[in-house]
Structures are given as C-alpha cells and as structure tokens.
Design an enzyme around this catalytic site. Structure first.
Site, mmCIF file in Angstrom:
data_model
loop_
_atom_site.group_PDB
_atom_site.id
_atom_site.type_symbol
_atom_site.label_atom_id
_atom_site.label_comp_id
_atom_site.label_asym_id
_atom_site.label_seq_id
_atom_site.Cartn_x
_atom_site.Cartn_y
_atom_site.Cartn_z
ATOM 1 N N SER A 1 -2.758 -1.423 -1.804
ATOM 2 C CA SER A 1 -3.627 -2.437 -1.194
ATOM 3 C C SER A 1 -3.625 -2.351 0.326
ATOM 4 O O SER A 1 -4.676 -2.443 0.962
ATOM 5 C CB SER A 1 -3.203 -3.835 -1.646
ATOM 6 O OG SER A 1 -3.599 -4.050 -2.986
ATOM 7 N N SER B 1 -7.118 2.742 -9.668
ATOM 8 C CA SER B 1 -6.657 1.990 -8.498
ATOM 9 C C SER B 1 -7.538 0.766 -8.275
ATOM 10 O O SER B 1 -7.047 -0.319 -7.975
ATOM 11 C CB SER B 1 -6.633 2.886 -7.262
ATOM 12 O OG SER B 1 -7.851 3.546 -7.091
ATOM 13 N N ASN C 1 -6.450 -1.818 -10.986
ATOM 14 C CA ASN C 1 -5.070 -2.253 -11.151
ATOM 15 C C ASN C 1 -4.235 -2.363 -9.884
ATOM 16 O O ASN C 1 -3.165 -2.950 -9.914
ATOM 17 C CB ASN C 1 -4.334 -1.306 -12.104
ATOM 18 C CG ASN C 1 -4.963 -1.273 -13.469
ATOM 19 O OD1 ASN C 1 -5.104 -2.290 -14.121
ATOM 20 N ND2 ASN C 1 -5.359 -0.092 -13.904
ATOM 21 N N TYR C 2 -4.685 -1.761 -8.791
ATOM 22 C CA TYR C 2 -3.814 -1.710 -7.615
ATOM 23 C C TYR C 2 -4.384 -2.344 -6.356
ATOM 24 O O TYR C 2 -3.636 -2.656 -5.444
ATOM 25 C CB TYR C 2 -3.436 -0.259 -7.311
ATOM 26 C CG TYR C 2 -2.457 0.303 -8.300
ATOM 27 C CD1 TYR C 2 -1.119 -0.058 -8.242
ATOM 28 C CD2 TYR C 2 -2.867 1.165 -9.302
ATOM 29 C CE1 TYR C 2 -0.209 0.434 -9.156
ATOM 30 C CE2 TYR C 2 -1.967 1.665 -10.232
ATOM 31 C CZ TYR C 2 -0.642 1.301 -10.146
ATOM 32 O OH TYR C 2 0.250 1.779 -11.060
ATOM 33 N N LEU C 3 -5.698 -2.437 -6.280
ATOM 34 C CA LEU C 3 -6.294 -2.910 -5.040
ATOM 35 C C LEU C 3 -6.611 -4.391 -5.143
ATOM 36 O O LEU C 3 -7.426 -4.802 -5.988
ATOM 37 C CB LEU C 3 -7.564 -2.114 -4.747
ATOM 38 C CG LEU C 3 -7.315 -0.605 -4.638
ATOM 39 C CD1 LEU C 3 -8.619 0.133 -4.429
ATOM 40 C CD2 LEU C 3 -6.343 -0.305 -3.510
#
Length: 548
Positions: A378, A502, A505-507
């Site tokens: 992030s 991403s 799930n990640y940003l």
DNA sequence: CGACAGACTTGGGTAGACGTAT
DNA sequence: ATACGTCTACCCAAGTCTGTCG
C-alpha cells in the site's frame, strides 16, 4: 445475531453415457458399472491436458479408480495403458461444441435457470440484511490437479453429499432442508465463526467452507480492519527496522536469524513460510522455510556489493528469482547461517513462523509477518502514485501512471502470470500497426520536404499554407505513433505480471479512491463493478486527502 | 513445546460473457 | 452480423495464523 440460508446447492448427479459411447479395454469394448464409468469420464475429459501424461498423475488416478471398481472390473482392468478413453473424450468435446452452438434463445433459457438457482441459494440473511454468498455450490467430483509438482495429482476428489455437510446458522432461523431423502452431517449454531456450511475434502483431509461474498458487510469490515492494522505499522516501522538492525549483532543465533528473516520480509515482501508436511504438497517455501540451496552469495556482482541471489518456488509454485544487494551485516550473517550445512538444510534452522510472529505481536498489537506485505504494497502504491502522476496529463495518461504504480506493487509481491496464449499474436498485430504508422510518418516527412521545396521555389502564399498543412499532419501522425509505442511498452511490461491480486488483496482501496477524487478520474476507470462492490466501504469513506 | 485442527485470506488459471473492430 | 480478443466471474488450491490438546 441472525444467520439464515438455504444450505449449499449440490451439483447435479452423474448422468450415464449413451449406449453408443464406449470404453475399450485392450481393444475390446467393456461396459462399466455406473461408479466406475463416472470416474473414467473424469480422466477422459482431461485427455488433451499435458498432465495426464505425467506418471504421478496416471498412477494416482489408476490407484483411486481401481478402488472404486467392482471386483469383476478389477479382474479385467489391470493396466492403464490398455484403457482407451478416446470415444468418451470425443463425446464430451462434441457435447461442448453443441452447447456453444445453441441458439440465443436456448442460451438465454439456460442463463435464466442459472439465475434462478443463484437467486434461491446464492443469498443469506445476516442480521436482517440480505447478503450475497461467495461460493454457494458444493465442488463437483473430479480428479485433483493441484499446482506445480504435486504428489497427489490425479487422485479422485469425491462427490460431496449432504451427509458430509455441516450447516451453521442461527438458532432462531429457518434451518435449511437437506435434499430429499438425505440428512445433514450436523447442524450447529456457532456465532463465533463466519461460515454457513462446511465439509471435509478427501484429498488433503482439510475443511472447505461456504462463506460470504467480498461485497458483504462482514467481509468489508474485515478488509477495513486489515488495512487499519497495516496503517498502524506505518507509525512503528522505523523503530522495528532499527530494532532488527541491532539484532543482526545479537549474541543469540536465533535472534539473528529472526532479524535477517524479518529484513527479507520487510525489504522483499516475502511470505512468512510456514513449514509444510513433506510429500503431502508440492515443494514450495517462504521466508522462514528457505533452504541453503535457495540462495547464493556474491560478494560482488554486476558492480554491486553483497548480492544475494534468490531462486526458489513460492506459493502456487511460482518462481521467485531476484538478485538483491543487502546490507553488509546481513551478508555476513547469511554466510554464518550457511556454514557447514547441506544444500537441503534450512537456512534459518532455529526459526519458526510462530516464534517470529510472537516477537512481532510483542512489537505491535496485531502485527504478523503478512502485515508487512500489506503495508509495503500500500505504501508503495501511494508513493508511486505521487511520483508518477502528472496533473497535466489527460485521463489516459493518468491511468497509465496508475497502472505503472500498480505494476510496481505486483513486481514487489512477485505476482506473476503465465504469458497469455494470445500474447504473441496480439503483440504482432500491434507491431504491424506501429510499422504502418512509421511508414505514414516517413511519407508525411517526404511530403513536408516536397512542400518546402516548392515554397522555396515559388515563395507564394498558397505553397506556404501547404507547408503548414503538411507539418500539422506529420505532427498528428507522430503523436499517434508515440501513443502506439507507449501501448506496446505497457503491454510488454505487463506480459508476465498479474495486477489483480495486489489490487484485490494488498492495496488499501482508499488510496485509489482518493487518487481518483483528486485527479477527477471516474472510479469506474480503475474498479469494475465487482471491485466497486467489494470496495464500497472505501468509496464511501475516503476523501481526496486520504493518506495511508 | 510441537502436532494438529480450524478458520480465514491470498492466488493463478480458465471458460465463457462481453465488447469492439471489421 | 460476426469473428475475435479481452475481461470477468468463478473455480478451488494454497497459503497464513490462532487455538487446543497431549
């Protein structure tokens, strides 16, 4: 607490093959019992897949298939090589073709039927709200594939029956009816968990769950919590980094290993790397389970000092290959950890993920190894967006910057995909466009020259206007060429990179939402419908000044 | 502790829907 | 209108991490 639902939708039962579609053993047709035939069709359907040629796949399949045969069949069918599934294979290929060739109306009818099932089984009531369920169907029986060199590939994945299924709902709700003539394994009322139904799958003997869709309030709240934990890491990450640098010099080897592993997790966004049962799954590793054979130390390489070369298979057997210049104490420690070890020995032999996570928990409430991945992903997006976005750009230009920022994260997290089947072809089409455009540019250049010559000779106003006209055309063509070249670069850079994981799930979606608001980009340009549903909480919450 | 069960997130592949160029 | 390439939804495997038990 209220949870009410219909239970899972069970995939249709097996339909026997028509009489004229036959299985052959040793060249002779052989009528199979229903159960044996069903499993034969699983294999037959896969005939043109490369993995049916693998010995492990074949052995596992044949072993499991024989177990389900009648004793008469077992007497006859002794070698897979003598089994001929080709007629069955063709039957399914044809069936598939036929389905594709259905008329619009027939397809529409099928869709309506599917929608009806979705309507009936695809939703539940949670605390008075109707929520979409993620996977409301049981998984169909078939042959297990797995990823990479999986030792269990080809094993028979059995049909899930109501008798295997545990239902979870609230006590006061209408308890779902099992299918006619069947019973549930169990009905329980557990409000400490989020699943609606579960069963044990027979390959790895692990549980499978029916859970809510990411658009649900419950999942959205969890998502929000995840990013809030990552944001808290931002406040203490500098202290933690100082701490692990100090620990590189600790007198305890175990502490040093922990500190070096944490450095990798932080700097390279490696996964924690739990230990796995040998022989049960493909041989893959994460940080704590790295072995000596997975890294190579180069005191000097390509003009850099203290280079560590990583080469290992991570989650889903995706290769991680990277050459990284590390800080000197890390390099020295790695040398020490590798001393007197075999290639197959653990690099961090004193370290477990539990020990590492206990330590992290102590440094910050809720901190675990995977939080570093979320945090670094992030923060990287936020920084890249700041660095790459040019307010003067048009929407397309800004979106290119967004994709580039997204791509930087995907590279950090090693999110790869196999090169799309159509890649070479579509790249070629694009290249042809570029070549054609180049030719046009050259022609336009010649035209400009010609017009200029003419003007030099005649010096008349008409010729001068013509020069301007030709120059304008040339400029437009050059711009088009530039745009095509950017497109080609973008495509090439994205060839093996998967952006989806991403993004999903990640940003922290609030970073993207804020960016859109700040630069006047419609949210639909970066999130499709499903993504907007999943990130509804962020779209509501984040203003243009949101900072991760 | 260490093994194991359980619950939940993360992951790439792919069929088929969908949109666009011809 | 159709063919074709791209995108999405779905699939389900494979991770992470916590809690419990002997």
């Amino acid at each position: 607490m209220q949870l009410e639902h219909r239970g899972p939708y069970f995939v249709p039962l097996y339909e026997p093959l028509p009489e004229d579609v036959r299985f052959y053993y040793d060249g002779k047709p052989l009528k199979l019992s229903l159960a044996t035939e069903e499993i034969a069709t699983f294999y037959a359907k896969m005939l043109d897949h490369e993995y049916t040629t693998k010995e492990i796949f074949q052995n596992n399949f044949f072993h499991d298939w024989r177990k389900e045969m009648t004793s008469e069949e077992q007497e006859i069918i002794k070698e897979l090589d003598k089994c001929d599934f080709r007629e069955i294979h063709k039957y399914f290929v044809d069936k598939n073709e036929a389905r594709k060739a259905l008329s619009k109306e027939e397809k529409q009818k099928l869709k309506e039927e599917a929608d009806k099932i979705q309507e009936e089984y695809g939703y539940c009531i949670l605390d008075g709200h109707r929520e979409k369920i993620g996977n409301f169907k049981t998984e169909p029986p078939g042959l297990f594939r797995g990823r990479g060199e999986h030792p269990k590939m080809g094993m028979l994945k059995k049909r899930v029956m109501p008798e295997d299924v545990v239902i979870n709902c609230s006590r006061d709700s209408k308890i779902p009816e099992p299918p006619e003539g069947h019973k549930w394994k169990e009905v329980r009322f557990d409000n400490t968990v989020t699943w609606l139904a579960s069963w044990t799958e027979n390959i790895q003997n692990t549980l499978k769950y029916i859970m809510l869709n990411p658009s649900s309030k419950l999942k959205g709240e969890k998502d929000w919590e995840k990013y809030e934990v990552a944001r808290r890491l931002k406040d203490v990450v500098h202290t933690i980094r100082a701490q692990y640098r100090k620990d590189w010099e600790s007198t305890e080897i175990k502490k040093r290993q922990r500190a070096v592993a944490l450095y990798f997790i932080d700097k390279l966004a490696l996964r924690a790397g739990n230990e796995k049962e040998e022989g049960e799954t493909a041989d893959t590793v994460g940080c704590c389970s790295l072995r000596v054979e997975h890294i190579q130390l180069h005191p000097r390489l390509d003009g850099q000092e203290h280079v560590v070369e990583f080469d290992f298979l991570g989650k889903d057997s995706i290769r991680y290959y990277n050459k990284v210049s590390v800080e000197k104490p890390v390099f020295k420690n790695l040398k020490l950890f590798m001393k007197n070890k075999d290639p197959t020995d653990d690099l961090f032999d004193q370290l477990t993920t539990t020990f590492l996570n206990k330590h992290l928990q102590h440094l910050m409430d809720g901190l675990t190894a995977k939080v570093f991945r979320t945090y670094n992903a992030s923060i990287t997006l936020q920084e890249q967006l700041k660095a790459l976005t040019n307010p003067e750009d048009n929407v397309a230009g800004k979106l290119l910057s967004y994709n580039r920022a997204n791509r930087a994260v995907a590279i950090l997290c090693n999110h790869q995909r196999s090169v799309p089947k159509t890649f070479a072809r579509s790249m070629q089409v694009l290249q042809e466009k570029i070549d054609a455009k180049k030719k046009q540019v050259e022609e336009a250049q010649a035209e400009v020259k010609k017009a200029e010559d003419e003007f030099n000779e005649t010096k008349d106003a008409k010729a001068e206007a013509n020069v301007e006209k030709k120059k304008k055309l040339l400029k437009r063509l050059e711009e088009q060429l530039a745009r095509l070249n950017v497109q080609a670069t973008d495509k090439e850079e994205n060839k093996q990179i998967a952006l989806g994981t991403s993004k999903l799930n990640y940003l922290d979606p609030r970073i993207s939402v804020a960016w859109c608001k700040k630069f006047g980009i419609p949210i639909e340009r970066i999130y499709n419908k499903t993504q907007r549903e999943k990130f509804a909480w962020a779209i509501d919450m984040a203003g243009e000044d949101f900072e991760f």
